[in-house]
Design a protein around this motif. Structure first.
Motif, PDB file in Angstrom:
ATOM      1  N   TYR A  54     -17.313 -58.737 -26.270  1.00 50.85           N
ATOM      2  CA  TYR A  54     -18.289 -58.613 -25.542  1.00 50.85           C
ATOM      3  C   TYR A  54     -19.696 -58.251 -26.149  1.00 50.85           C
ATOM      4  N   SER A  55     -20.859 -58.833 -25.778  1.00 50.75           N
ATOM      5  CA  SER A  55     -21.736 -58.370 -26.033  1.00 50.75           C
ATOM      6  C   SER A  55     -22.379 -57.103 -25.253  1.00 50.75           C
ATOM      7  N   MET A  56     -22.667 -55.874 -26.292  1.00 51.55           N
ATOM      8  CA  MET A  56     -22.702 -54.738 -25.352  1.00 51.55           C
ATOM      9  C   MET A  56     -24.179 -53.921 -25.872  1.00 51.55           C
ATOM     10  N   ASP A  57     -24.792 -53.437 -24.952  1.00 47.67           N
ATOM     11  CA  ASP A  57     -25.962 -52.515 -25.337  1.00 47.67           C
ATOM     12  C   ASP A  57     -25.832 -51.084 -24.492  1.00 47.67           C
ATOM     13  N   ALA A  58     -26.253 -50.080 -25.068  1.00 45.47           N
ATOM     14  CA  ALA A  58     -26.038 -48.906 -24.689  1.00 45.47           C
ATOM     15  C   ALA A  58     -27.147 -47.816 -24.659  1.00 45.47           C
ATOM     16  N   ASN A  59     -27.275 -46.923 -23.970  1.00 49.52           N
ATOM     17  CA  ASN A  59     -28.138 -45.873 -24.167  1.00 49.52           C
ATOM     18  C   ASN A  59     -27.883 -44.742 -23.026  1.00 49.52           C
ATOM     19  N   LEU A  60     -28.657 -43.885 -22.781  1.00 48.19           N
ATOM     20  CA  LEU A  60     -28.326 -42.734 -22.057  1.00 48.19           C
ATOM     21  C   LEU A  60     -27.923 -42.946 -20.660  1.00 48.19           C
ATOM     22  N   LEU A  61     -28.668 -44.082 -20.144  1.00 47.48           N
ATOM     23  CA  LEU A  61     -28.527 -44.331 -18.870  1.00 47.48           C
ATOM     24  C   LEU A  61     -27.305 -45.266 -18.641  1.00 47.48           C
ATOM     25  N   HIS A  62     -26.967 -45.972 -19.460  1.00 48.03           N
ATOM     26  CA  HIS A  62     -25.836 -47.113 -19.193  1.00 48.03           C
ATOM     27  C   HIS A  62     -25.332 -47.632 -20.554  1.00 48.03           C
ATOM     28  N   ILE A  63     -24.041 -48.366 -20.297  1.00 57.33           N
ATOM     29  CA  ILE A  63     -23.862 -49.411 -21.044  1.00 57.33           C
ATOM     30  C   ILE A  63     -23.431 -50.754 -20.533  1.00 57.33           C
ATOM     31  N   SER A  64     -24.053 -51.678 -21.020  1.00 59.32           N
ATOM     32  CA  SER A  64     -23.663 -53.025 -20.391  1.00 59.32           C
ATOM     33  C   SER A  64     -22.624 -54.090 -21.138  1.00 59.32           C
ATOM     34  N   TYR A  65     -22.014 -54.908 -20.628  1.00 59.22           N
ATOM     35  CA  TYR A  65     -21.239 -55.830 -21.330  1.00 59.22           C
ATOM     36  C   TYR A  65     -21.552 -57.507 -20.760  1.00 59.22           C
ATOM     37  N   GLU A  66     -21.689 -58.089 -21.765  1.00 63.14           N
ATOM     38  CA  GLU A  66     -21.971 -59.485 -21.344  1.00 63.14           C
ATOM     39  C   GLU A  66     -20.994 -60.460 -22.071  1.00 63.14           C
TER      40      GLU A  66
END
Length: 409
Positions: A181-193
């Motif tokens: 997955y392509s992931m992006d994370a910070n204190l609010l969330h983590i995303s997966y695409e």
């Protein structure tokens, strides 16, 4: 390419931005400054520094900034004052981080005398718009280099070949086809695409989720918490004052423990295509109903309804990259004004993926039990007044009904 002498690169230290760093040096023959933001993604950031040094980046040109408190205080919390969701569900975890990164890129460019900034967003996504709209709003003369719109490294094979020729370390996962997955994370969330998720009919694998347990595996015992609010912002948890970043981090832990905050969404990107993504936002999923609960007793009815009317437009501004636009700033002024008396505490129960409001209390409450009671209100409210109120509100419908009857005759 000679018009660029110095460029600030948004740099994670991963394969893509490492290739971009070397490509900038090769293609533009310019000095590169790297900027890595700590937004609470939970990753060790020093490897990014070491990789930058290997590329010959001067130590003074490597910026690794802890932006966690600023991120939550000045971006996440203002957004939550509006109860913001995009397309009814998405809590904008990736979107709200981009204006802060753009702001810091511009600040570093001004500080170092750079004439350009660069990012690793692709030409198909929203992030290119968010980064660049923010940069132009804050530094109108800046030049922006978006390698994915310029180079010919448009296949993974070409990217890996370039990296290998440049001596860039390639993890085994990339050699074997890349991360799932392509992931992006910070204190609010983590995303997966990407990858498996590009089929919108395919269920996300349980092993994908990193922050939350499945609701089925969550504790069988509910957990009760209390969040304190001042002027619309959460300031305490269970009676303990906490900084914005610390409070959100703890809510992430609690939400993750109870299987709260998973979302599987097909969203409409600003560039025109539909995209399927999965998100974990445990702390934000707790804060949204909590904030609405404290507003329910402290906001005037019409003010609350006006906020609800404006929220979808405000959400689109953030999603589409217009955080630094005059219209978002103006709308934020209105939203913040409504929060002046949004003070008090909200009690909640966390249980197997659910956030249940169990109580709310405020010294600024507009709830008057002497009027709202089903018992004798001792004359506080004259129920006979309701008859005239109803007749006046029904007048236009009565006139229309009478006209319809006349037409039948």
């Amino acid at each position: 390419m000679s018009d660029v002498n110095k460029v600030v690169l948004a740099y994670s230290g991963g394969l893509d931005t490492s290739v971009i760093l070397k490509w900038l040096q090769d293609t533009y023959q310019c000095e590169v400054i790297t900027f890595t933001a700590d937004l609470g993604q939970g990753e060790e950031l020093d490897p990014a520094r070491q990789k930058a040094l290997k590329f010959g980046i001067k130590p003074d040109n490597i910026f690794i900034d802890d932006l966690r408190e600023e991120f939550v205080r000045d971006f996440v919390f203002p957004m939550f004052r509006a109860n913001t969701t995009y397309e009814g569900e998405y809590l904008l975890g990736t979107s709200i981080a981009r204006p802060l990164i753009a702001k810091r890129l511009v600040e570093i460019a001004r500080q170092t005398g750079a004439d350009a900034i660069s990012h690793g967003a692709t030409g198909k996504g929203n992030d290119q718009v968010r980064f660049e709209l923010g940069a132009y709003a804050l530094m109108p003369e800046v030049k922006i280099i978006a390698p994915w719109r310029e180079w010919d490294l448009l296949s993974r094979e070409k990217l890996l070949a370039y990296a290998e020729n440049a001596g860039i370390e390639i993890d085994m996962k990339h050699r074997e086809g890349g991360a799932p997955y392509s992931m992006d994370a910070n204190l609010l969330h983590i995303s997966y695409e990407g990858r498996h998720l590009e089929d919108p009919s395919a269920e996300a694998e349980e092993s994908m989720w990193r922050w939350t347990v499945s609701p089925e595996a969550a504790p069988d015992q509910a957990e009760h918490i209390q969040i304190g609010y001042e002027k619309g912002d959460p300031v305490s948890l269970n009676g303990k004052k906490m900084s914005p970043a610390a409070l959100l981090a703890e809510l992430n832990r609690l939400g993750g423990k109870h299987g709260i905050g998973r979302l599987d969404l097909v969203e409409n990107r600003y560039v025109g295509m539909k995209s399927r993504g999965c998100y974990e936002t445990p702390g934000g999923t707790i804060l949204l109903p909590a904030h609405r609960a404290i507003e329910s007793i402290t906001l005037d009815r019409e003010v609350a309804h006006l906020k609800d009317d404006l929220m979808p437009r405000y959400a689109s501004m953030i999603y589409n990259g217009y955080w630094w636009s005059p219209e978002r700033v103006a709308l934020q002024t209105l939203i913040d004004h409504t929060q002046e008396h949004v003070n008090g505490t909200v009690s909640l129960k966390l249980y197997k993926g659910n956030v249940i409001v169990t109580g709310r209390d405020s010294a600024d409450s507009l709830f008057d039990s002497t009027i709202a009671t089903f018992e004798d209100d001792a004359g506080a409210y004259d129920q006979k007044d309701a008859g005239g109120f109803i007749k006046l509100n029904a007048l236009r419908m009565r006139i229309a009904a009478s006209l319809r009857e006349k037409r039948k005759k």
